[in-house]
Design an enzyme around this catalytic site. Structure first.
Site, PDB file in Angstrom:
ATOM      1  N   HIS A  48      26.327 -26.412  55.211  1.00 34.12           N
ATOM      2  CA  HIS A  48      25.322 -25.449  54.739  1.00 34.12           C
ATOM      3  C   HIS A  48      24.314 -26.136  53.817  1.00 34.12           C
ATOM      4  O   HIS A  48      24.129 -25.717  52.666  1.00 34.12           O
ATOM      5  CB  HIS A  48      26.009 -24.309  53.996  1.00 34.12           C
ATOM      6  CG  HIS A  48      26.769 -23.378  54.896  1.00 34.12           C
ATOM      7  ND1 HIS A  48      26.165 -22.538  55.800  1.00 34.12           N
ATOM      8  CD2 HIS A  48      28.097 -23.164  55.048  1.00 34.12           C
ATOM      9  CE1 HIS A  48      27.071 -21.837  56.453  1.00 34.12           C
ATOM     10  NE2 HIS A  48      28.259 -22.203  56.024  1.00 34.12           N
ATOM     11  N   GLU A 151      38.894 -19.697  57.677  1.00 32.79           N
ATOM     12  CA  GLU A 151      37.857 -18.777  57.207  1.00 32.79           C
ATOM     13  C   GLU A 151      37.509 -17.738  58.257  1.00 32.79           C
ATOM     14  O   GLU A 151      36.366 -17.307  58.353  1.00 32.79           O
ATOM     15  CB  GLU A 151      36.623 -19.541  56.700  1.00 32.79           C
ATOM     16  CG  GLU A 151      36.164 -20.690  57.554  1.00 32.79           C
ATOM     17  CD  GLU A 151      34.999 -21.469  56.953  1.00 32.79           C
ATOM     18  OE1 GLU A 151      34.462 -21.104  55.903  1.00 32.79           O
ATOM     19  OE2 GLU A 151      34.615 -22.466  57.574  1.00 32.79           O
ATOM     20  N   ASP A 177      32.971 -16.736  54.626  1.00 29.91           N
ATOM     21  CA  ASP A 177      33.119 -16.565  56.075  1.00 29.91           C
ATOM     22  C   ASP A 177      34.308 -15.666  56.387  1.00 29.91           C
ATOM     23  O   ASP A 177      34.258 -14.841  57.304  1.00 29.91           O
ATOM     24  CB  ASP A 177      33.302 -17.926  56.759  1.00 29.91           C
ATOM     25  CG  ASP A 177      31.958 -18.560  57.083  1.00 29.91           C
ATOM     26  OD1 ASP A 177      31.073 -17.847  57.562  1.00 29.91           O
ATOM     27  OD2 ASP A 177      31.809 -19.766  56.836  1.00 29.91           O
TER      28      ASP A 177
HETATM   29  C1  3PY Z   1      32.920 -19.875  52.743  1.00 33.49           C
HETATM   30  O1  3PY Z   1      33.140 -19.125  51.774  1.00 33.49           O
HETATM   31  O2  3PY Z   1      32.838 -19.479  53.914  1.00 33.49           O
HETATM   32  C2  3PY Z   1      32.793 -21.298  52.520  1.00 33.49           C
HETATM   33  O3  3PY Z   1      32.691 -22.029  53.475  1.00 33.49           O
HETATM   34  C3  3PY Z   1      32.802 -21.780  51.119  1.00 33.49           C
HETATM   35  O4  3PY Z   1      32.901 -23.151  51.025  1.00 33.49           O
HETATM   36 MG    MG Z   2      32.417 -21.107  55.340  1.00 30.61          MG
END
Ligand code: 3PY
Ligand code: MG
Length: 264
Positions: A48, A151, A177
């Site tokens: 990101h 995630e 995520d």
């Molecule tokens: C998320 O919160 O999805 C992340 O990838 C944080 O690093």
């Molecule tokens: Mg993430």
């Protein structure tokens, strides 16, 4: 196994390490400041951000000799993306959005030289441009940490099979995520997300693997809870969040003081 990578050693022993996160860009001063602050490791976010291989190399050079171990959050679970970061100086990779055991196996294979994996051999920064080729090639698999990000709902459902993959040293929860995948975008404290996180920590304990969490807003209470919950691989904040919070707080307090003076 002869492991010199202090963070991989800690991951395998489920010992606490505290890292932080660089996302603003390939600015060496940021890496110097965070490394000098004493973090055990720094996650350099190539997913990101606009940090590419060259940018990662710049940051890894800035960290060199300052104690913080460079981890790359690679842009995706891609063999070349992983290989290039390891060649550039990552001692660990954090692989986003790993949802199945097959995806975890792919990440491990990319990070390890044969016969364990398919990482390609070449002269690179990591072997001092070939000067330490033999030594690095012999030790790299033991010294390269592989952390997969959990995630998504799918990853939570597959957590046991993901943790069974040999070479996965630990997992790292991406709370944002994760919340999005449950249709609860941004609600990282929602009971459903908390329960998912607890189930991940429990599974890690059962499989003897490290559980990691990115605490984007690392309040003292959140840090204490994270440690008490059993997480050991912990990232505090993000460089942009630190800058945002400190700059807003300072300005807010100045504005209040000025308003107080003007009232008199
Ligand atoms: C998320 O919160 O999805 C992340 O990838 C944080 O690093
Ligand atoms: Mg993430």
């Amino acid at each position: 196994m002869n492991i010199n990578n202090k963070i991989r050693k800690a991951l395998l022993n489920c010992e606490i390490t505290i890292g932080s996160w660089i996302q603003t860009g390939p600015y060496p001063a940021i890496a110097e400041i965070l490394a000098n602050a004493g973090y055990d490791w720094l996650g350099i976010d190539c997913e990101h951000s606009d940090i590419d291989v060259e940018g990662f190399t710049t940051l890894a050079r800035a960290m060199h000799g300052r104690g913080a171990v460079p981890f790359a959050r690679v842009r995706e679970n891609d063999t070349l993306a992983i290989r290039q970061m390891l060649d550039a100086g990552a001692q660990g990779i954090i692989v986003p959005l790993v949802n199945t055991a097959a995806e975890a196996k792919k990440a491990v294979a990319a990070a390890k030289y044969p016969p364990q994996g398919i990482r390609g051999f070449c002269f690179s920064r990591m072997n001092n441009y070939g000067m330490n080729f033999d030594d690095y090639a012999a030790k790299a698999n033991d010294n390269t940490a592989v952390v997969v990000m959990i995630e998504s709902k799918q990853a939570v459902e597959n957590i046991d099979s993901i943790l069974e993959v040999e070479g996965v040293d630990g997992v790292f929860i991406g709370p944002y995520d994760m919340s999005g995948s449950y249709g609860l975008t941004g609600q990282t404290d929602h009971p459903v997300i908390k329960e998912a996180c607890c189930s991940i920590v429990d599974a890690c304990a059962q499989h003897g693997k490290a559980a990691g969490l990115h605490l984007v807003y690392p309040t003292p209470e959140a840090i204490a809870k994270t440690i008490n919950d059993g997480f050991t691989f912990i990232a505090l904040g993000v460089d942009s969040v630190f800058l945002n919070q400190a700059s807003h707080t300072a300005l807010e307090s100045a504005r209040q003081t000025v308003a107080g003076i003007n009232k008199k």
